[in-house]
Write an enzyme that holds these catalytic residues in place. Structure first.
Site, mmCIF file in Angstrom:
data_model
loop_
_atom_site.group_PDB
_atom_site.id
_atom_site.type_symbol
_atom_site.label_atom_id
_atom_site.label_comp_id
_atom_site.label_asym_id
_atom_site.label_seq_id
_atom_site.Cartn_x
_atom_site.Cartn_y
_atom_site.Cartn_z
ATOM 1 N N GLU A 40 -5.341 1.608 -13.299
ATOM 2 C CA GLU A 40 -4.876 1.802 -11.921
ATOM 3 C C GLU A 40 -3.909 2.989 -11.918
ATOM 4 O O GLU A 40 -2.812 2.899 -12.449
ATOM 5 C CB GLU A 40 -4.165 0.546 -11.406
ATOM 6 C CG GLU A 40 -3.790 0.669 -9.939
ATOM 7 C CD GLU A 40 -2.766 -0.360 -9.451
ATOM 8 O OE1 GLU A 40 -2.684 -0.580 -8.246
ATOM 9 O OE2 GLU A 40 -2.046 -0.926 -10.286
ATOM 10 N N ASP A 46 -2.794 -2.480 -14.925
ATOM 11 C CA ASP A 46 -1.979 -2.411 -13.713
ATOM 12 C C ASP A 46 -0.997 -1.234 -13.777
ATOM 13 O O ASP A 46 -0.348 -1.032 -14.811
ATOM 14 C CB ASP A 46 -1.196 -3.739 -13.644
ATOM 15 C CG ASP A 46 -0.453 -3.941 -12.351
ATOM 16 O OD1 ASP A 46 -1.116 -4.092 -11.318
ATOM 17 O OD2 ASP A 46 0.792 -3.949 -12.379
ATOM 18 N N ASP A 58 -6.863 -8.569 -16.270
ATOM 19 C CA ASP A 58 -5.867 -7.735 -15.593
ATOM 20 C C ASP A 58 -4.586 -7.746 -16.424
ATOM 21 O O ASP A 58 -3.953 -8.783 -16.597
ATOM 22 C CB ASP A 58 -5.609 -8.307 -14.186
ATOM 23 C CG ASP A 58 -5.101 -7.262 -13.214
ATOM 24 O OD1 ASP A 58 -4.433 -6.325 -13.655
ATOM 25 O OD2 ASP A 58 -5.384 -7.412 -12.009
ATOM 26 N N HIS A 108 -7.233 -6.179 -3.819
ATOM 27 C CA HIS A 108 -6.277 -7.174 -3.329
ATOM 28 C C HIS A 108 -5.010 -6.547 -2.756
ATOM 29 O O HIS A 108 -4.119 -7.263 -2.327
ATOM 30 C CB HIS A 108 -5.914 -8.123 -4.477
ATOM 31 C CG HIS A 108 -5.219 -7.397 -5.592
ATOM 32 N ND1 HIS A 108 -5.881 -6.547 -6.448
ATOM 33 C CD2 HIS A 108 -3.918 -7.339 -5.957
ATOM 34 C CE1 HIS A 108 -5.025 -6.015 -7.299
ATOM 35 N NE2 HIS A 108 -3.823 -6.477 -7.023
ATOM 36 N N ASP A 109 -4.915 -5.225 -2.790
ATOM 37 C CA ASP A 109 -3.723 -4.541 -2.271
ATOM 38 C C ASP A 109 -3.974 -3.782 -0.975
ATOM 39 O O ASP A 109 -3.031 -3.250 -0.398
ATOM 40 C CB ASP A 109 -3.206 -3.519 -3.308
ATOM 41 C CG ASP A 109 -2.652 -4.177 -4.561
ATOM 42 O OD1 ASP A 109 -2.134 -5.304 -4.470
ATOM 43 O OD2 ASP A 109 -2.745 -3.556 -5.640
HETATM 44 C C1 GLC Z 1 -0.436 -3.243 -8.813
HETATM 45 C C2 GLC Z 1 -1.088 -4.509 -8.344
HETATM 46 C C3 GLC Z 1 -0.244 -5.101 -7.261
HETATM 47 C C4 GLC Z 1 1.114 -5.415 -7.847
HETATM 48 C C5 GLC Z 1 1.739 -4.186 -8.507
HETATM 49 C C6 GLC Z 1 2.895 -4.562 -9.385
HETATM 50 O O1 GLC Z 1 -0.413 -2.265 -7.837
HETATM 51 O O2 GLC Z 1 -2.417 -4.272 -7.952
HETATM 52 O O3 GLC Z 1 -0.828 -6.227 -6.675
HETATM 53 O O4 GLC Z 1 1.979 -5.892 -6.858
HETATM 54 O O5 GLC Z 1 0.829 -3.500 -9.309
HETATM 55 O O6 GLC Z 1 2.454 -5.211 -10.548
#
Ligand code: GLC
Ligand code: CA
Length: 539
Positions: free
Chosen positions: A243, A201, A100, A317-318
């Protein structure tokens, strides 16, 4: 099957959220040695890769998404040797580790930012995004995703820095070529260490243009991504998933262009943000509009077919646990968890399983003080100040809070669910005595064994990769049904999305071929589907 098929198009990816997976030393926090001890379990699922949440050195303001050293492991999780052990042990099981990578921002404790903040003339100053200003008067209205202004004032400099996330996550300035080079060098180093890929990310935010209030899809975005691809991914056999909250089918075709000029696949959220009030944010709850969900699924299936590649997911996880969100986590927990899995696994794309999803783990329903997530704490404070009632705030948190998915993995019915011998960093869901790996291993009809079947089935049949999507009974809001056809095989997926028995035309099932999978033990063709019933047929 098409000879151009990539290995990751036939694969299933398992997401591990390291601090909640398995603790090896009793400090209550999951770690790399704990994960290594559970690799046999992950292998038993049949998955090809692990998306490993961030384990780099970090003050843990946002659970590791605030990195202070990209090339070292946070002592909470172990050390570099443990990471090398993980890479070796996983690779020995034919499981790749997808690292990640948080490239949009660092921690404010990263040496780059410490230098950047030390003076306007420091060579690293321009590595972050600064604007001159007066205290109390930020450059503009940009908001942090975790609430409040996206600008933080540094009195010594008379300047604000941009943080799209917490104040401890300053945004990197990707317009500076040195920044991009430093990140690409670091990624190459991880690929040399044996990383099998990257999860990027919030990668759609890197080319921000704060003066125009542009976060995602800035003018230079795809130029920078192509540069990264040439510098790191091309010539290596990696899987790279971005993402991309902002992705549309049009931009997804750039991100996941089959020519390999950008990434392998997108991870987009259009389906997963439907149960909120239009124009508001995730905390403003609304019922799931079924017609929209069906449209969104069909749109992505049809538009990316042959032109791009999508990730298939209900959880990470979000976001909350899907069985609590769109299924029924009470009397139909098992049935609805399997129904949701069936819909997902029949689609085109690469399926992701978030740890515990394969057990049908449920949302946590805790008191505010029991949550740990910075986003939950910030939103509660902000909404209280804005005059929301505590009751409505808690209702939103119980539905959407990120800690719902982050409660420790439920391994067995013993002390602390077998997760730790110490005090868990986040309370364990009390239903672990009933929902856990050990109990489901022993039950051939468990959610766990249903997922295993689905993973194996996808490997066996090419139609999952290349079949054309056709929706069935488009107008119905109680069922989701579709077929996938690649000319030699046809898959038919039929599900009842409700807790009632519903009508379903028998002719469709009669013509669908051989029954392959069902979440009930028999398969009557009587014009009905039972509550949350799900079936797959192949011909
Ligand atoms: C992404 C991650 C999340 C994090 C954010 C900032 O959305 O999945 O958990 O808080 O980025 O890095
Ligand atoms: Ca530990």
């Amino acid at each position: 099957m098409n000879t151009n098929t990539k290995w990751w198009q036939k694969s299933v990816i398992y997401e591990v959220y390291p601090r909640s997976f398995k603790d090896s030393n009793g400090d209550g926090i999951g770690d790399l040695a704990g994960l290594v001890s559970k690799l046999d379990y992950i292998q038993s699922l049949g998955v090809d890769a692990i998306w490993l949440g961030p384990v780099f050195k970090s003050p843990q303001d946002d659970n590791g998404y605030d990195i202070s050293d990209y090339q070292d492991i946070d002592p909470l999780f172990g050390n570099l040797e443990d990471m090398k052990t993980l890479l070796r042990e996983a690779n020995a099981r034919d499981i790749r580790i997808i690292v990640d990578m948080v490239l949009n921002h660092t921690s404010d404790e990263h040496p780059w930012f410490v230098e950047a903040k030390s003076g306007r003339d420091n060579p690293k100053h321009d590595w972050y995004v600064w604007r001159d200003g007066e205290p109390g008067c930020p450059p503009n209205e940009m908001r942090s995703c975790f609430g409040g202004s996206a600008w933080e004032y540094v009195p010594e400099l008379g300047q604000y820095y941009l943080h799209q996330y917490s104040v401890k996550q300053p945004d990197l300035n990707w317009d500076n070529p040195e920044v991009r080079q430093a990140l690409f060098d670091m990624m190459n180093w991880w690929a040399d260490q044996g990383a099998g890929g990257f999860r990027l990310d919030v990668i759609d935010s890197v080319a921000k243009e704060p003066d125009k209030m542009i976060t995602a899809e800035g003018t230079n975005l795809h130029k920078y991504i192509k540069e990264m691809s040439a510098a790191v991914f091309q010539g290596r056999d990696l899987v790279v998933v971005g993402e991309c909250w902002s992705a549309t089918p049009e931009t997804a075709k750039l991100w996941s262009n089959p020519d390999g000029s950008e990434l392998s696949m997108v991870f987009q959220f259009e389906h997963i943000v439907l149960d909120q009030q239009p124009g508001k944010d995730k905390w403003d709850l609304a019922p799931l509009p079924m017609a929209k969900l069906k449209k969104v699924i069909a749109k992505w299936q049809q538009e990316l077919n042959g032109k791009g590649w999508n990730s298939l997911f209900w959880e990470n996880h979000d976001v909350p646990r899907i069985v609590s969100r769109w299924g029924n986590d009470k009397e139909y927990r098992e049935k609805s968890a399997k129904m949701l899995a069936t819909i997902l696994f029949g689609l085109q794309g690469t399926p992701y399983i978030f740890q515990g999803q394969e057990l049908g783990m449920t949302n946590a329903c805790y008191e505010l003080e029991e949550y740990r997530d910075i986003e939950i704490r910030n939103i509660a404070a902000e909404r209280l100040a804005e005059g929301y009632t505590m009751e409505s705030i808690m209702e939103s948190i119980h539905a959407k809070g990120r800690d719902n998915a982050r409660t420790p993995m439920q391994w067995n019915a013993g002390e602390n669910a077998g997760f730790t011998t110490g005090e868990p960093w986040l309370k364990i869901n009390p239903n672990y005595t009933e929902i856990n790996v050990e109990a489901q291993e022993a039950d051939p009809h468990s959610v766990l064994n249903y997922y295993r079947y689905l993973v194996a089935l996808r490997k066996r049949e090419d139609v999952f990769v290349d079949g054309d999507y056709q929706e069935i009974l488009t107008e119905r809001e109680d069922v989701i049904a579709y077929s996938r056809d690649n000319g030699s095989r046809k898959l038919t997926v039929v599900t009842n999305f409700t807790g009632e028995t519903v009508d379903f035309p028998a002719e469709i099932l009669e013509n669908a071929g051989e029954p392959e999978l069902c979440n009930y033990s028999d398969w009557p063709v009587d014009g009905k589907l039972r509550p949350y019933e799900a079936r797959m047929y192949l011909k």
